[in-house]
Scaffold this active site. Structure first.
Site, mmCIF file in Angstrom:
data_model
loop_
_atom_site.group_PDB
_atom_site.id
_atom_site.type_symbol
_atom_site.label_atom_id
_atom_site.label_comp_id
_atom_site.label_asym_id
_atom_site.label_seq_id
_atom_site.Cartn_x
_atom_site.Cartn_y
_atom_site.Cartn_z
ATOM 1 N N PRO A 41 6.937 135.614 -37.507
ATOM 2 C CA PRO A 41 6.090 135.096 -38.586
ATOM 3 C C PRO A 41 5.699 133.617 -38.509
ATOM 4 O O PRO A 41 6.079 132.804 -39.360
ATOM 5 C CB PRO A 41 6.920 135.391 -39.828
ATOM 6 C CG PRO A 41 8.336 135.307 -39.356
ATOM 7 C CD PRO A 41 8.319 135.840 -37.946
ATOM 8 N N CYS A 42 4.885 133.282 -37.521
ATOM 9 C CA CYS A 42 4.416 131.901 -37.387
ATOM 10 C C CYS A 42 3.533 131.488 -38.563
ATOM 11 O O CYS A 42 3.402 130.299 -38.846
ATOM 12 C CB CYS A 42 3.676 131.716 -36.067
ATOM 13 S SG CYS A 42 2.308 132.862 -35.808
ATOM 14 N N HIS A 43 2.980 132.453 -39.284
ATOM 15 C CA HIS A 43 2.137 132.131 -40.445
ATOM 16 C C HIS A 43 2.954 131.531 -41.592
ATOM 17 O O HIS A 43 2.394 130.935 -42.500
ATOM 18 C CB HIS A 43 1.379 133.380 -40.924
ATOM 19 C CG HIS A 43 2.257 134.471 -41.438
ATOM 20 N ND1 HIS A 43 2.979 135.293 -40.591
ATOM 21 C CD2 HIS A 43 2.540 134.880 -42.696
ATOM 22 C CE1 HIS A 43 3.662 136.164 -41.324
ATOM 23 N NE2 HIS A 43 3.412 135.936 -42.608
#
Length: 163
Positions: free
Chosen positions: A129-131
């Site tokens: 989950p880089c977001h």
């Protein structure tokens, strides 16, 4: 260990997502509307059975029934990138963290810029989950899928952020 890569397209509420996998696990997940769209070979091999579980979990995520993923992952990257991507997986849905937090998480406080670069190179969006990484001021920062998509994903997850 097979190195052949297989491809699949998943229609999400936020646009098509390209998936790639080998026999070891998912190698990429990319929103096709963004800057990191996956280039599929014209004669790309498919193997639907490799994508059954991830497609089911994506259905559950987008319907609000799933808050974390449990699929085999096989991202390709440097040892530093792998360390950053592993740390990203500890950020739970509904949370956001800063690049400074991520640098601390990997025990390298001075590596904030390098962490940002590794975050941007994440080949498996959403599941890694880089977001969920935003600026230390709480504002959205870059996202390969675009800031509008990042905001939609964070709103879907009921995360707090500033525009």
């Amino acid at each position: 260990m097979s190195s052949e890569i297989y491809y699949n397209i998943y229609a999400s509420p936020y646009g098509d997502i390209a998936l790639s996998a080998n026999k070891c696990g998912l190698t990429a997940l990319a929103f096709q509307s963004g800057a990191a769209a996956l280039k599929l070979p014209d004669d790309h091999p498919t193997n639907d059975s490799l994508f059954t579980e991830v497609r089911q979990q994506l259905d559950e995520y987008f319907s609000g029934e799933r808050s974390s993923f449990d699929v085999a992952l096989a991202p390709q990257g440097t040892p530093f990138q792998q360390k950053v991507w592993q740390a990203l997986t500890t950020i739970k849905q509904g949370e956001t963290k800063s690049y400074a937090w991520l640098a601390e998480k990997i025990n390298n406080k001075k590596a904030v810029r390098a962490v940002g670069t590794a975050n941007g190179a994440n080949p498996i969006a959403l599941i890694i989950p880089c977001h969920r990484v935003i600026g230390s001021n709480g504002k959205l920062t870059g996202y390969a899928g675009g800031l509008a998509l990042k905001a939609k994903l964070l709103m879907h997850e009921n995360a707090q952020f500033k525009i």
